[in-house]
Structures are given as C-alpha cells and as structure tokens.
Write a protein that holds these residues in place. Structure first.
Motif, short mmCIF file in Angstrom:
data_model
loop_
_atom_site.label_atom_id
_atom_site.label_comp_id
_atom_site.label_asym_id
_atom_site.label_seq_id
_atom_site.Cartn_x
_atom_site.Cartn_y
_atom_site.Cartn_z
N LYS A 63 0.83 -1.21 0.00
CA LYS A 63 0.00 0.00 0.00
C LYS A 63 0.85 1.25 0.00
CE LYS A 63 -3.56 2.68 0.29
NZ LYS A 63 -2.83 3.95 0.28
N GLU A 119 -9.11 4.51 7.39
CA GLU A 119 -9.11 5.42 6.24
C GLU A 119 -8.85 4.65 4.94
OE1 GLU A 119 -6.22 8.33 7.24
OE2 GLU A 119 -7.63 9.56 8.41
N TYR A 120 -7.90 3.72 4.98
CA TYR A 120 -7.63 2.96 3.76
C TYR A 120 -8.82 2.09 3.39
CZ TYR A 120 -5.82 -0.42 0.49
OH TYR A 120 -5.67 -1.23 -0.61
N ALA A 122 -11.94 2.60 3.99
CA ALA A 122 -13.00 3.46 3.48
C ALA A 122 -12.72 3.93 2.06
CB ALA A 122 -13.19 4.66 4.40
N SER A 123 -11.43 3.98 1.66
CA SER A 123 -11.07 4.44 0.32
C SER A 123 -11.25 3.37 -0.75
CB SER A 123 -9.61 4.92 0.31
OG SER A 123 -8.71 3.81 0.36
N ARG A 124 -11.44 2.14 -0.34
CA ARG A 124 -11.57 1.04 -1.30
C ARG A 124 -12.97 1.04 -1.92
NH1 ARG A 124 -10.29 -4.46 1.02
NH2 ARG A 124 -8.94 -4.90 -0.73
N SER A 125 -13.10 0.34 -3.03
CA SER A 125 -14.41 0.25 -3.67
C SER A 125 -15.37 -0.50 -2.75
CB SER A 125 -14.30 -0.49 -5.00
OG SER A 125 -14.02 -1.87 -4.79
N ARG A 129 -14.75 -3.71 -0.16
CA ARG A 129 -15.05 -3.65 1.27
C ARG A 129 -15.97 -4.78 1.69
NH1 ARG A 129 -17.38 2.06 1.97
NH2 ARG A 129 -17.35 2.14 -0.30
#
Length: 210
Positions: A63, A119-120, A122-125, A129
């Motif tokens: 990441k 945070e990471y 939540a940033s994923r599609s 998720r």
C-alpha cells in the motif's frame, strides 16, 4: 551523489543507488516502476513461516512506503496474518523486470489497525469492502457460488457504507535489512544492503558480491 560509510571506508553512492535514506531510494524505485511495469508495480512477494518453520510466500499489494516501514493490508485471520502474529517477523521482495531491479526487505512486523486502517478501508471500492467481510481468507471454500451467496448476504446486512471488519487491517514491516539490487552485464550485478539492529540505530551499508 551521496557519500556514506561502507564498512570503515567512505564511498560514493551514485546513480539509482544515491541517497542517505533507504526508504526514499525505495520510493524512487517504485516511482520508476510505475512508469514501466505493465501491471501492479507495487506487488511484493511476502514470506512468512508457519508453526513448523516451513516458509510460506505469496504475492501481496504494497500500500505505501513511509519513513518507518513498508505497509500492506490483509485479513488478520488468514495464514499470513496468523503466521505474522506468531513470529512478529516477515520478509518481502519487489522485483521489476522492466527495470531489472529488485528490493529485498527483512524485519519485524507491527500490526496497524487504527485510524490509518480505517481510512484505507474506506477508500476502497464498495465491492472490495464487502468482499473483505465475506472472505474467510485461506480457509476451505465449498464453491465459488457459496462465496457469492455470502457476498450477497453481507451486502444486505452491511449496506452501502460498511465499517472495517475487526479481522482486517494493516501490517507494517519495520526493516532491519533492505537490499537494493540492479542487473549488471555478465551477471556482475550491483548489490547494496542497508542494515541496522534496531529502528533507532544508524544504518550500515555493505556492497555485496553479485
């Protein structure tokens, strides 16, 4: 060009090896790879060992690289997650055919399941998720249709904004050793390894035989 101590001798590290911070060199190499690698320039081969000392290795997406380690995310209950929890150590290698370079890393691993992991995640599609919730990673699976049925069930249960699963999050490899390798003519490759006994210690650099 930078000057560093190589053993007891001052040497000049130039070209792609130049720098006083190995994390910055690694970031620069990754940026180079992003321009030339056709797929997943951030792919790493991650190695762990099981309870019997038998090695396991698999491809994982890195990441980020920060000044305190190399970060990746996974299911904590997966084989790699359990093996890391048991030993607290791992190794990884990034290899780029287009550049003819690789980076090897060995060190301790710290679990990161706080704000950065939230945070990471939540940033994923949304599908990724939901997939993290549905997959019992590394464990036996009856069929793909059973997995898809579970994804559908999770989708109904968790909705459009699922929170990060408690069993999913980050790991940070804090290196005790980072090796930079570049292809050389006649297999006379260039290899420089940065070593330290603890994260607060100074790095020592050694040129290795190919």
């Amino acid at each position: 060009m930078s000057e560093m101590f190589l053993g007891n001798e001052m040497v000049k590290l130039n070209g792609i090896f130049a720098g006083e911070n190995p994390f910055e060199i690694a970031k620069a190499w990754l940026r180079d790879a992003e321009k030339s690698e056709p797929n997943d320039p951030n792919a790493i081969a991650l190695a762990t060992v099981d309870a019997d000392g038998l090695p396991n290795v698999r491809m994982v997406l890195l990441k980020s690289i920060t000044d305190d380690g190399f970060w990746f995310y996974t299911n904590y209950e997966s084989a790699k997650g359990q093996e890391i929890a048991a030993t607290g150590k791992a190794a990884m290698v990034m290899h780029w055919k287009s550049l003819r370079r690789q980076i090897r890393v060995r060190g301790i691993v710290i679990r990161e399941d706080g704000l950065e992991a939230d945070e990471y995640y939540a940033s994923r599609s949304l599908k990724s998720r939901l997939g993290a919730w549905a997959s019992e990673q590394s464990r036996p699976l009856e069929s793909r249709s059973a997995l898809m049925a579970k994804v559908a069930k999770i989708t109904t249960q968790k909705g459009a904004n699922p929170k990060r699963p408690p069993f999913w999050g980050g790991f940070r490899i804090v290196p005790e050793e980072i090796e930079f390798w570049a292809d050389g003519a006649y297999r006379l490759h260039d290899r420089f390894v940065w070593r330290r006994e603890a994260s607060e210690n100074e790095w020592k650099i050694t040129r290795l035989n190919p």
